[in-house]
Design an enzyme around this catalytic site. Structure first.
Site: not given
Lengths: 227, 227
Positions: B144, B183
């Site tokens: 990710s 993230k």
DNA sequence: CTTGACATCGCACAAATGTTCGTGTACTAT
DNA sequence: ATAGTACACGAACATTTGTGCGATGTCAAG
């Protein structure tokens, strides 16, 4: 005064102050001590600190936040400090960061000698599983390997070796250019291709005898700055 | 960066911190600095300290009284501390690798206790300039963050903290999902966006009180296997 | 059993201390 | 001039952090 005089808690407090101060470079607060030694009440910590102060094991400044410090002299006398230092002899090694790469600076071949490194990093042996004395590190300059997730400013750790397999990332000296770069290695016949991981750059193709491999990249390290 | 860059005041502050710490064994407060350097306003001291921090001459801990210390390593490099006792650079610390992230495992909050880590890495203090006992590491699982040059299998080192700035890479716990991910952080009003660095993944948007930040990524480490 | 020193706890309070914000001044570039 | 930047000031504010006090539990001496 004897260490057996001290309660378990007091010994733990001493130990904690020592460790905390070493890592933070400033002393802990009463509450920080409590949290880490398992004392819920600040007054109890304070009480125990007073005891330690009575024994001259620590020095306190009244009404000053973090106003305490170990009496290292006394502690050493009592033979307490050596006990602390002898910890963890797990094998670790230090890797010198020798300079920059991709900018065009020659790098010393095998740097067992101090070369005024800009610093070093230290890893445990298990991480790389390679002989420590063959490792060195360089700081990456430029974006030629960006698609390999190696960014400008990253530190690469290399294993000093003269040869490498196809597809491995290496630092190589190009004789004609008097230049050292970081690239992927590919051999084709008698030619060596040094291919960047960035479509904007062209591969460098040279006769094998004009290229010398300095080392193979075994690790990449990046330090991020706060935004 | 050069010392001539520093204002007269900043140089005096540096010097004062050095002397104060040496005599008291703990760092000075903002006000103590002000009094001794001739600055009446705490905010001005704070301002100058920030400048010094930008130049990495000192290290500061936010919202911690006396939470500052000289970056001795840097200062020595710059030739500011000619007569230093030698091995300030000797300080090293070990960072535990606690587990994996992005796969959805909760991670222990602040691992001062041994948590059977799968290993650890060890760095020189000057590299990160952060308190060692607030650092921990995780192994990244998944892609990710690939566009941020963080690959599957990489190790990220985090600084345990509850808040972070926009744009910083964080490990965050998402309450509803019972999940922890890696993230980029972005706050918009009362919502928190956790945005991946991979166009194939969608940002996660949640009310601020449903997201808890575990730590900020301060470093990325990758170990390459031979081809 | 009572007494009292010792150690502990929790809590409230006040002092110490970092942070923020509005304002002002001097100097530079446009 | 005008805008912008770097630096400085002081005051209000929010946390952090040391201190003080009443209450509880333990244990050995009387």
């Amino acid at each position: 005064m004897n260490f057996s005089t001290l309660s378990e808690r007091q010994q733990r407090i001493l130990r904690f102050i020592y460790e905390f101060t070493n890592t933070h470079h400033y002393p802990p607060t009463i509450r920080e001590i409590g949290d880490n030694v398992g004392i819920s009440s600040t007054s109890v910590v304070n009480y125990n600190l007073s005891k330690l102060e009575e024994n001259e094991l620590i020095v306190r400044e009244r009404e000053v936040s973090r106003g305490l410090s170990l009496n290292l002299e006394r502690l050493t006398e009592l033979g307490w400090l050596p006990e602390l230092n002898g910890n963890s002899a797990d094998r670790r090694f230090r890797i010198p960061i020798l300079g920059k790469i991709a900018a065009g600076k020659p790098i010393p071949v095998i740097p067992s000698e101090p070369y005024d490194p800009e610093g070093w990093i230290e890893l445990t042996e298990g991480m790389l599983n390679l002989p420590a004395d063959r490792l060195f590190a360089l700081r990456v300059q430029g974006n030629s390997m960006i698609d390999a997730s190696v960014l400008d400013g990253d530190i690469v750790i290399l294993h000093a070796q003269e040869t490498a397999n196809n597809g491995e990332m290496v630092a190589a000296w190009i004789e004609d250019d008097e230049d050292t770069t970081l690239k992927y290695l590919r051999r084709e016949g008698n030619m060596v291709h040094l291919v960047p991981a960035n479509p904007n750059y062209q591969p460098i193709v040279r006769p094998a005898d004009k290229v010398r491999i300095n080392g193979r990249v075994v690790s990449v390290i990046r330090v991020l700055k706060p935004a």
